[in-house]
Design an enzyme around this catalytic site. Structure first.
Site, short mmCIF file in Angstrom:
data_model
loop_
_atom_site.label_atom_id
_atom_site.label_comp_id
_atom_site.label_asym_id
_atom_site.label_seq_id
_atom_site.Cartn_x
_atom_site.Cartn_y
_atom_site.Cartn_z
N LEU A 14 0.85 -1.20 0.00
CA LEU A 14 0.00 0.00 0.00
C LEU A 14 0.89 1.25 0.00
CD1 LEU A 14 -2.94 0.60 -0.19
CD2 LEU A 14 -3.10 0.52 2.28
N HIS A 15 1.61 1.43 -1.10
CA HIS A 15 2.53 2.54 -1.24
C HIS A 15 2.31 3.19 -2.61
CE1 HIS A 15 4.69 1.29 2.32
NE2 HIS A 15 4.65 0.06 1.85
N ALA A 16 2.73 4.41 -2.74
CA ALA A 16 2.72 5.16 -4.01
C ALA A 16 1.38 5.07 -4.73
CB ALA A 16 3.88 4.71 -4.89
N PRO A 18 -0.84 2.57 -5.57
CA PRO A 18 -1.99 1.92 -4.92
C PRO A 18 -2.55 2.73 -3.75
CG PRO A 18 -0.26 0.32 -5.33
CD PRO A 18 0.32 1.67 -5.62
#
Length: 92
Positions: A14-16, A18
């Site tokens: 759950l980074h950048a 997404p």
């Protein structure tokens, strides 16, 4: 308070990208929606519409998170947000 669990499908977690997609979707609802890693106390949950909160959550690919919301339309909102989390946005 309705809640759902979801498994993070994006390969980078759950980074950048997404996180941005998810935060934008959560912000479209007139609800207080929170997210926490499975097993964490509900009072430590973070604002699901905040990209900074999402990135600090540190959820990786395969991690299970818990979404909670309260108010009219909470069930529909949570169902939609689970679909977003369980989609690999890095594969698109």
């Amino acid at each position: 308070m309705p809640e759902r669990t979801a498994t993070v499908a994006s390969r980078v977690g759950l980074h950048a990208r997404p996180a941005a997609i998810f935060a934008e979707a959560a912000g479209e609802y007139d609800l207080d929606i929170t997210i926490a890693r499975e097993g964490e106390p509900a009072d430590e949950a973070m604002d699901a519409a905040s990209i900074l909160s999402l990135m600090s959550l540190g959820a990786s690919h395969g991690d299970v998170v818990v979404l909670r919301a309260e108010g009219d339309g909470a069930d529909d909102a949570l169902n939609h947000l689970v679909q977003i989390l369980e989609t690999d946005h890095d594969a698109e």
